[in-house]
Design a protein around this motif. Structure first.
Motif, PDB file in Angstrom:
ATOM      1  N   ILE A 248       0.743  -1.200  -0.157  1.00 53.36           N
ATOM      2  CA  ILE A 248      -0.069  -0.147  -0.229  1.00 53.36           C
ATOM      3  C   ILE A 248       0.749   1.067  -0.334  1.00 53.36           C
ATOM      4  CG2 ILE A 248      -1.642   1.209   0.994  1.00 53.36           C
ATOM      5  CD1 ILE A 248      -2.617  -0.931   1.882  1.00 53.36           C
ATOM      6  N   CYS A 249       2.121   0.658   1.241  1.00 57.74           N
ATOM      7  CA  CYS A 249       2.902   2.266   1.130  1.00 57.74           C
ATOM      8  C   CYS A 249       3.913   2.073  -0.524  1.00 57.74           C
ATOM      9  CB  CYS A 249       4.108   2.163   1.701  1.00 57.74           C
ATOM     10  SG  CYS A 249       2.920   2.468   3.947  1.00 57.74           S
ATOM     11  N   TRP A 250       4.056   0.801  -1.238  1.00 57.98           N
ATOM     12  CA  TRP A 250       5.169   1.170  -2.031  1.00 57.98           C
ATOM     13  C   TRP A 250       4.180   1.672  -3.768  1.00 57.98           C
ATOM     14  CZ3 TRP A 250       9.731   3.500  -2.065  1.00 57.98           C
ATOM     15  CH2 TRP A 250      10.662   3.267  -1.099  1.00 57.98           C
ATOM     16  N   LEU A 251       3.215   0.726  -3.955  1.00 59.93           N
ATOM     17  CA  LEU A 251       2.704   0.527  -5.313  1.00 59.93           C
ATOM     18  C   LEU A 251       2.346   2.137  -5.558  1.00 59.93           C
ATOM     19  CD1 LEU A 251       1.406  -0.890  -6.953  1.00 59.93           C
ATOM     20  CD2 LEU A 251      -0.412  -1.524  -5.961  1.00 59.93           C
ATOM     21  N   PRO A 252       2.224   3.348  -5.116  1.00 53.16           N
ATOM     22  CA  PRO A 252       1.791   4.460  -5.224  1.00 53.16           C
ATOM     23  C   PRO A 252       3.156   5.342  -6.030  1.00 53.16           C
ATOM     24  CG  PRO A 252       0.286   4.365  -3.424  1.00 53.16           C
ATOM     25  CD  PRO A 252       1.011   3.244  -3.766  1.00 53.16           C
ATOM     26  N   PHE A 253       3.897   4.728  -5.277  1.00 48.71           N
ATOM     27  CA  PHE A 253       5.226   5.485  -5.453  1.00 48.71           C
ATOM     28  C   PHE A 253       6.117   4.538  -6.413  1.00 48.71           C
ATOM     29  CE2 PHE A 253      10.238   4.908  -5.554  1.00 48.71           C
ATOM     30  CZ  PHE A 253      10.260   5.749  -4.741  1.00 48.71           C
ATOM     31  N   GLN A 254       5.600   3.420  -6.988  1.00 52.71           N
ATOM     32  CA  GLN A 254       5.942   2.412  -7.820  1.00 52.71           C
ATOM     33  C   GLN A 254       5.317   2.967  -9.923  1.00 52.71           C
ATOM     34  OE1 GLN A 254       9.168   1.095  -8.935  1.00 52.71           O
ATOM     35  NE2 GLN A 254       9.405   0.536  -6.368  1.00 52.71           N
ATOM     36  N   ILE A 255       4.195   3.219  -8.944  1.00 55.86           N
ATOM     37  CA  ILE A 255       3.408   3.622 -10.906  1.00 55.86           C
ATOM     38  C   ILE A 255       3.692   5.169 -10.834  1.00 55.86           C
ATOM     39  CG2 ILE A 255       0.747   4.289 -11.616  1.00 55.86           C
ATOM     40  CD1 ILE A 255      -0.132   1.829  -9.506  1.00 55.86           C
ATOM     41  N   VAL A 256       3.726   6.383  -9.626  1.00 53.18           N
ATOM     42  CA  VAL A 256       4.249   7.276  -9.948  1.00 53.18           C
ATOM     43  C   VAL A 256       5.553   7.365 -10.674  1.00 53.18           C
ATOM     44  CG1 VAL A 256       4.748   9.696  -9.016  1.00 53.18           C
ATOM     45  CG2 VAL A 256       2.624   8.290  -8.919  1.00 53.18           C
ATOM     46  N   SER A 257       6.767   6.401 -10.372  1.00 52.69           N
ATOM     47  CA  SER A 257       7.716   6.804 -10.235  1.00 52.69           C
ATOM     48  C   SER A 257       7.627   6.171 -12.373  1.00 52.69           C
ATOM     49  CB  SER A 257       8.441   5.601 -10.256  1.00 52.69           C
ATOM     50  OG  SER A 257      10.141   5.265 -10.407  1.00 52.69           O
ATOM     51  N   VAL A 258       7.118   5.341 -12.457  1.00 51.71           N
ATOM     52  CA  VAL A 258       7.256   4.325 -13.786  1.00 51.71           C
ATOM     53  C   VAL A 258       6.090   5.816 -15.223  1.00 51.71           C
ATOM     54  CG1 VAL A 258       6.163   2.903 -15.701  1.00 51.71           C
ATOM     55  CG2 VAL A 258       7.609   2.754 -13.388  1.00 51.71           C
ATOM     56  N   LEU A 259       5.246   6.557 -14.208  1.00 50.96           N
ATOM     57  CA  LEU A 259       4.945   7.951 -15.214  1.00 50.96           C
ATOM     58  C   LEU A 259       5.978   8.735 -14.913  1.00 50.96           C
ATOM     59  CD1 LEU A 259       0.908   7.209 -13.516  1.00 50.96           C
ATOM     60  CD2 LEU A 259       1.979   7.147 -15.742  1.00 50.96           C
ATOM     61  N   GLU A 260       6.787   8.818 -14.024  1.00 53.65           N
ATOM     62  CA  GLU A 260       7.716  10.373 -14.550  1.00 53.65           C
ATOM     63  C   GLU A 260       8.038  10.008 -15.386  1.00 53.65           C
ATOM     64  OE1 GLU A 260      10.928  13.045 -14.139  1.00 53.65           O
ATOM     65  OE2 GLU A 260      10.594  10.635 -13.686  1.00 53.65           O
ATOM     66  N   LEU A 261       8.538   9.436 -16.078  1.00 55.28           N
ATOM     67  CA  LEU A 261       8.952   9.244 -17.537  1.00 55.28           C
ATOM     68  C   LEU A 261       8.884  10.033 -18.796  1.00 55.28           C
ATOM     69  CD1 LEU A 261      10.289   5.317 -17.375  1.00 55.28           C
ATOM     70  CD2 LEU A 261      11.898   7.056 -16.736  1.00 55.28           C
ATOM     71  N   HIS A 262       6.685  10.098 -18.230  1.00 54.79           N
ATOM     72  CA  HIS A 262       6.470  10.705 -19.804  1.00 54.79           C
ATOM     73  C   HIS A 262       6.517  12.659 -19.113  1.00 54.79           C
ATOM     74  CE1 HIS A 262       5.372   6.401 -21.532  1.00 54.79           C
ATOM     75  NE2 HIS A 262       5.083   6.984 -20.247  1.00 54.79           N
ATOM     76  N   HIS A 266       4.793  19.604 -15.386  1.00 54.32           N
ATOM     77  CA  HIS A 266       4.486  20.873 -15.488  1.00 54.32           C
ATOM     78  C   HIS A 266       2.839  20.566 -14.762  1.00 54.32           C
ATOM     79  CE1 HIS A 266       7.894  23.040 -16.962  1.00 54.32           C
ATOM     80  NE2 HIS A 266       7.928  22.263 -18.358  1.00 54.32           N
ATOM     81  N   ASP A 267       2.362  19.626 -14.363  1.00 57.59           N
ATOM     82  CA  ASP A 267       0.986  19.089 -14.348  1.00 57.59           C
ATOM     83  C   ASP A 267       0.964  19.433 -12.514  1.00 57.59           C
ATOM     84  OD1 ASP A 267      -1.011  17.721 -13.862  1.00 57.59           O
ATOM     85  OD2 ASP A 267      -0.661  15.462 -14.929  1.00 57.59           O
ATOM     86  N   PRO A 268       0.192  20.282 -12.275  1.00 59.74           N
ATOM     87  CA  PRO A 268       0.051  20.418 -10.938  1.00 59.74           C
ATOM     88  C   PRO A 268       0.002  18.497  -9.958  1.00 59.74           C
ATOM     89  CG  PRO A 268      -1.836  20.814 -11.940  1.00 59.74           C
ATOM     90  CD  PRO A 268      -0.165  21.071 -13.176  1.00 59.74           C
ATOM     91  N   VAL A 269      -0.961  18.241 -10.951  1.00 63.68           N
ATOM     92  CA  VAL A 269      -2.612  17.064 -10.248  1.00 63.68           C
ATOM     93  C   VAL A 269      -1.166  15.395  -9.920  1.00 63.68           C
ATOM     94  CG1 VAL A 269      -3.102  15.184 -10.352  1.00 63.68           C
ATOM     95  CG2 VAL A 269      -4.171  17.246 -10.857  1.00 63.68           C
ATOM     96  N   PHE A 270       0.657  15.694 -11.036  1.00 58.16           N
ATOM     97  CA  PHE A 270       1.268  14.997 -10.608  1.00 58.16           C
ATOM     98  C   PHE A 270       2.450  15.677 -10.043  1.00 58.16           C
ATOM     99  CE2 PHE A 270       5.075  13.180 -12.476  1.00 58.16           C
ATOM    100  CZ  PHE A 270       4.964  11.549 -12.580  1.00 58.16           C
ATOM    101  N   HIS A 271       2.665  16.253  -9.865  1.00 59.59           N
ATOM    102  CA  HIS A 271       3.457  17.025  -8.789  1.00 59.59           C
ATOM    103  C   HIS A 271       2.823  16.626  -7.224  1.00 59.59           C
ATOM    104  CE1 HIS A 271       6.597  19.045  -7.165  1.00 59.59           C
ATOM    105  NE2 HIS A 271       6.241  19.587  -6.082  1.00 59.59           N
TER     106      HIS A 271
END
Length: 339
Positions: A248-262, A266-271
């Protein structure tokens, strides 16, 4: 030169400190104090993690390392607590960076803190995998486990897990650099290896461990249901909570980590997602010892006798493992005699 505050565990301090994503040579930062509400909340949250993490994990280290009799299970939990304890000791550097918006500890500490944070991620998940595999082997092959499951071998497995974790954490230190602008920044220069670092971390820090744990739990549940050999479910609840909390603690981190490659800088929601998932990742380091303490029926009594309950929870897991092994041996012997 690829400069980014890209989202790996070693960069949590950079994400939380809201550093710019511009090229270092063009960076124009200005000293500022932590006055915004988001910054203050982040610092307070880190202070809570720091205090509870040191206290809780320190208690587990003291109990499993010095008070309880050495066993395979105490070896696992000692290593897990040690990993989280080491991470918590690096949080003051993170908090200082957030408050002052400047890295004041030099290049070595910039690299070292990134290394330690990534080491905590890998060692924690590897120990949880080891706990799952150990429990699965104990139930599936009780005779072999009773003869081969020793503290010495468990210690060797832990050392190997820490060695592999250290090797996988080297890139976090290698690509970490400092830059003197208006203020000093601690940043990543991946030199074209950004995708490799992210996908290596996702594969070895999440995907493979998840599949391994899922497989072990599937085997474990089928075996337990077939033999009905476990009278106490508390040890399995502890394991389930430890592992569920980690994911639960790490799945969001891993998902965001992969999405960050794109490149969503400049997206405030992503930040915002970066900050939230970074906070969740940090929180995992102080939750584990409290999971031991709050498994009992009477929560208030657990609060009043925190240290003894941590010992009781871990000790019950040890007794349950041997009880399960003993019962399974009896079942296997009766089946062999019948055949």
């Amino acid at each position: 030169m690829e400069y980014t505050d890209s989202y790996n565990y070693g960069d949590i301090l950079e994400v939380l400190s809201n550093q710019t994503k511009e090229e270092p040579s063009h960076v124009e930062l200005h000293p500022q104090h932590c006055r915004e509400a988001a910054c203050v909340i982040t610092v307070i949250f880190n202070v809570i993690i720091f205090l509870l993490g040191l206290t809780g994990n320190g208690a587990v280290i003291w109990i499993t390392g010095f008070k309880m009799k050495k066993s395979v299970n105490t070896t696992w939990y000692l290593s897990l607590a040690l990993s989280d304890f080491i991470f918590c000791t690096t949080l003051p550097f993170t908090m200082d960076y957030i408050v002052k918006n400047s890295w004041n500890f030099g290049l070595f500490m910039c690299k070292f803190t990134a290394f330690v944070m990534t080491l905590n991620m890998y060692s924690s998940i590897f120990i949880l995998v080891i706990i799952s595999v150990d429990r699965c082997i104990t139930v599936k092959f009780p005779v072999w486990a009773q003869n081969q499951r020793t503290v010495q071998k468990a210690s060797l497995v832990v050392v190997l897990a820490w060695l592999v974790s250290s090797l996988l954490s080297i890139p976090s230190a290698k690509f970490r650099e400092t830059k003197n602008a208006t203020t000093v920044i601690c940043y990543n220069n991946f030199e074209g290896h950004h995708k490799t670092v992210v996908f290596t971390r996702f594969t070895f820090g999440f995907l493979i461990p998840f599949l391994t744990i899922f497989t072990c739990y599937s085997i474990l549940i089928r075996k337990l249901r077939a033999n009905q050999m476990s009278k106490s479910t508390k040890p399995y609840k502890i394991m389930t909570l430890l592992i569920a909390t980690f994911f639960i603690c790490w799945l969001p981190f891993q998902i965001v980590s992969v999405l960050e490659l794109h490149k969503h800088e400049h997206d405030p929601v992503f930040h915002t997602a970066q900050k939230v998932s970074a906070s969740l990742a940090c929180a995992n380091s102080f939750l584990n010892p409290f999971l031991y303490a709050f498994m009992a029926k009477d929560l208030k009594k657990k609060c009043y006798s925190f240290l003894s309950k941590i010992e009781s929870a871990i000790d019950e897991e040890t007794r349950s493992a041997f009880r399960a092994t003993s019962i399974t041996n009896s079942v296997d012997i009766r089946l062999s005699t019948t055949v």
